[in-house]
Design an enzyme around this catalytic site. Structure first.
Site, PDB file in Angstrom:
ATOM      1  N   VAL A  73     -24.099  -8.493  -4.690  1.00 16.84           N
ATOM      2  CA  VAL A  73     -24.154  -7.752  -5.949  1.00 16.84           C
ATOM      3  C   VAL A  73     -25.406  -6.896  -5.963  1.00 16.84           C
ATOM      4  CG1 VAL A  73     -24.439  -7.954  -8.454  1.00 16.84           C
ATOM      5  CG2 VAL A  73     -22.801  -9.423  -7.253  1.00 16.84           C
TER       6      VAL A  73
ATOM      7  N   HIS B 113     -39.840 -24.166  -4.224  1.00 15.09           N
ATOM      8  CA  HIS B 113     -39.604 -24.440  -5.642  1.00 15.09           C
ATOM      9  C   HIS B 113     -39.943 -23.226  -6.506  1.00 15.09           C
ATOM     10  CE1 HIS B 113     -40.408 -28.987  -4.654  1.00 15.09           C
ATOM     11  NE2 HIS B 113     -39.241 -28.552  -4.198  1.00 15.09           N
TER      12      HIS B 113
ATOM     13  N   HIS C 125     -39.159 -31.672  -8.081  1.00 13.74           N
ATOM     14  CA  HIS C 125     -38.391 -30.959  -7.073  1.00 13.74           C
ATOM     15  C   HIS C 125     -37.238 -30.311  -7.831  1.00 13.74           C
ATOM     16  CE1 HIS C 125     -39.995 -33.138  -3.282  1.00 13.74           C
ATOM     17  NE2 HIS C 125     -40.891 -33.182  -4.255  1.00 13.74           N
TER      18      HIS C 125
END
Length: 553
Positions: free
Chosen positions: A225, A491, A529
């Site tokens: 996209v 993360h 996490h």
């Protein structure tokens, strides 16, 4: 393409898979399409099975975008690889599998930041529970789910009793770090020693797009996209009408849900005309919605590893040794480790670092980082560090970085990979935390304070010219070690922050029919996490969307 969908979900990773799955389960008549830039991963056995010695063996392969950071001025000018999952399931196809929820105080800070209790710990708990199928119904049953799609295992539940388990637990106790009740770090308080939790089902990886069924959803893979199609209405409002793909084709929909992740979602927003006017004008993009915080507030938990030589490898402490225990089948079911250990840092030194960053002496009774103990550091020993079983590894993660980076468009190719500046070690607080993390490792592994340090390990293994971690090492040497070895723990979050870019219903401000449901909306640091809060985020997003749809019908 002229087909009009009810929902277009951009990104078939963790959050996109969960949202699409829950929406179609609620109403099978919906026309939903998930558009994933990577491929179909669901028949890949190399993804599903654990590599006992290296949980992250898929990073760097064909399922990784392998995004590069810009040179990091606080990390010796290094350009760092930033792994990102590529394919259905996203990061759940390549991650380490750690299932670590984080602390109540961070979720409550999120809710306070945006003024909405739904994003507090208690507000998200039911969705955390909804996602998981925990293995032990007797440990904090009010905190865990037992009927969710994601199976959670521990070393204990899978029968993995590692030889160093008791000595490691004893050594942390000798440093004043106590075991959490039931060794459960996923019950709202994580400071202490917890048994590691993994989202694995008898060793098999739990890929989001597999455990959350996409039956009834149209899935387009290998489809990138480029932007959201925005249309201005007669009343001046802006509406998301669909998406444009990189191949110039278009899909129309009633609503668009961006779930492309914290590095790609802000890029798509900017290419669509949503962002800071000065950034967009630099790339000849018309500003349709002024949103200056798009791409800002990038946060990540840094990670660095150390390797330690065993005094007597023949004792069979580590994977690769002659210890027959490791040939038993259950030891191939998960990571070769027992515990994750979460600790605070000394407040006196932290206050000095805060003063350097903020320019004023902080009030210890009111400053968010000082007024209470909070999770700053995660440590874990991996019983694998050399092929012959002669070493172990110790990893440390900065769980509460105060550094913030940014995502910007690449002027040489705005539709290519965005420019990512993680700005690691960009604050004195972060540099102080890294020194204290490494000193904690020294206390644990290289001092007479612990059983591990006295009896099991005999020193850090380092390349020539690198000073090994040892008692008495200088702050300058620790700073140098951090600069030369710090990296990502994968993360990334914060780049389309709730309260700034999206509202508390996850709607992009200034646009009708456009939501963001991924890590980019998390407005504060979470000492976790990220897959755990992301499952909860996506579950709650689906509930919000469903409730809205039901109320409109």
């Amino acid at each position: 393409m002229s087909t009009a969908y009810d929902y277009i979900v951009v990104g078939g990773g963790l959050t996109g898979s969960v949202v699409a799955s829950r929406l179609i389960q609620h109403d099978a008549s919906l026309k939903i399409v998930v558009i994933e830039a990577g491929g179909d991963t669901l028949d890949r056995e190399d993804i599903m099975m654990q590599d006992m010695g290296n949980s992250l063996h898929l990073i760097g392969g064909d399922l990784d975008w392998k995004i590069l950071s810009v040179p990091q001025k606080h990390a010796d000018g290094r350009t760092l690889v930033l792994p990102q999952g590529k394919g259905l399931g996203g990061g759940t196809t390549i991650n380490g599998g750690g299932w670590i929820r984080g602390d109540r105080m961070d979720y409550d800070a999120w809710a306070a930041e945006v003024g909405d209790h739904r994003w507090s710990y208690d507000g998200q708990l039911s969705f955390m529970k909804k996602s998981e199928k925990h293995t032990n119904a007797t440990v904090n049953p009010d905190q865990h789910g037992y009927e969710g799609p994601v199976v959670i295992q521990t070393p204990s539940s899978s029968g993995r009793a590692y030889p160093l388990r008791e000595k490691v637990l004893e050594s942390w106790s000798q440093l004043g770090v106590k075991a959490l009740p039931h060794l459960d770090g996923n019950a709202g308080s994580q400071l202490g020693v917890a048994e590691v939790n993994e989202n694995r089902n008898q060793g098999r990886r739990q890929v989001a797009a597999a455990v959350y069924s996409l039956d009834g959803v149209i899935v387009m893979t290998e489809s990138l996209v480029e932007k959201v199609i925005l249309e201005r209405q007669e009343d001046g409002s802006i509406v998301a009408a669909g998406v444009k793909l990189a191949d110039e084709s278009e899909l129309r929909s009633q609503q668009v849900i961006l779930a492309a992740g914290a590095l790609r979602t802000p890029q798509i927003l900017m290419l669509s005309g949503i962002g800071a006017p000065e950034e967009l004008s630099n790339h000849s993009i018309q500003t349709l919605v002024e949103s200056p915080e798009v791409g800002k507030n990038l946060a990540d938990h840094t990670l660095l590893f150390t390797a330690w030589k065993l005094k007597n490898p023949d004792d069979g402490w580590a994977v690769g040794s002659k210890n027959a225990l490791f040939t038993q089948p259950q030891y191939a079911l998960g990571l070769p480790m027992d515990f994750v250990v979460t600790t605070d840092v000394p407040k006196e030194g932290l206050a000095v670092a805060i003063e350097v960053d903020e320019g004023v002496k902080p009030d210890a009774s009111s400053h968010a980082l000082l007024k209470q103990a909070r999770p700053f550091s995660e440590s874990f020993m991996v019983y694998a560090g050399a092929p012959d079983g002669s070493a172990v590894a110790i990893g440390v993660i900065d769980l509460h970085p105060t550094t913030r980076g940014a995502i910007t468009l690449d002027p040489s190719n705005v539709r290519g990979t965005p420019l990512v500046d993680t700005n690691y070690l960009g604050t004195e607080v972060d540099r102080y935390v890294h020194r204290e993390m490494l000193r904690k490792v020294i206390d644990f592994a290289a001092s007479d304070k612990t059983t591990i340090g006295r009896d099991i390990l005999e020193g850090e293994m380092v390349p020539p010219g690198v000073e090994p971690l040892s008692v008495g090492i200088s702050d300058a040497a620790l700073d140098g070690r951090a600069r030369s070895t710090v990296g990502t723990s994968y993360h990334f979050h914060g780049t389309a922050a709730m309260g700034k870019v999206v509202d508390t219903d996850l709607k992009v401000k200034g646009v009708r029919g456009l939501r963001v449901v991924d890590a980019s909306v998390i407005p504060v640091n979470l000492a976790t996490h990220l897959q755990v809060p992301l499952y909860a985020l996506a579950e709650q997003a689906a509930a919000i969307i469903t409730q809205e749809r039901d109320s409109d019908s």
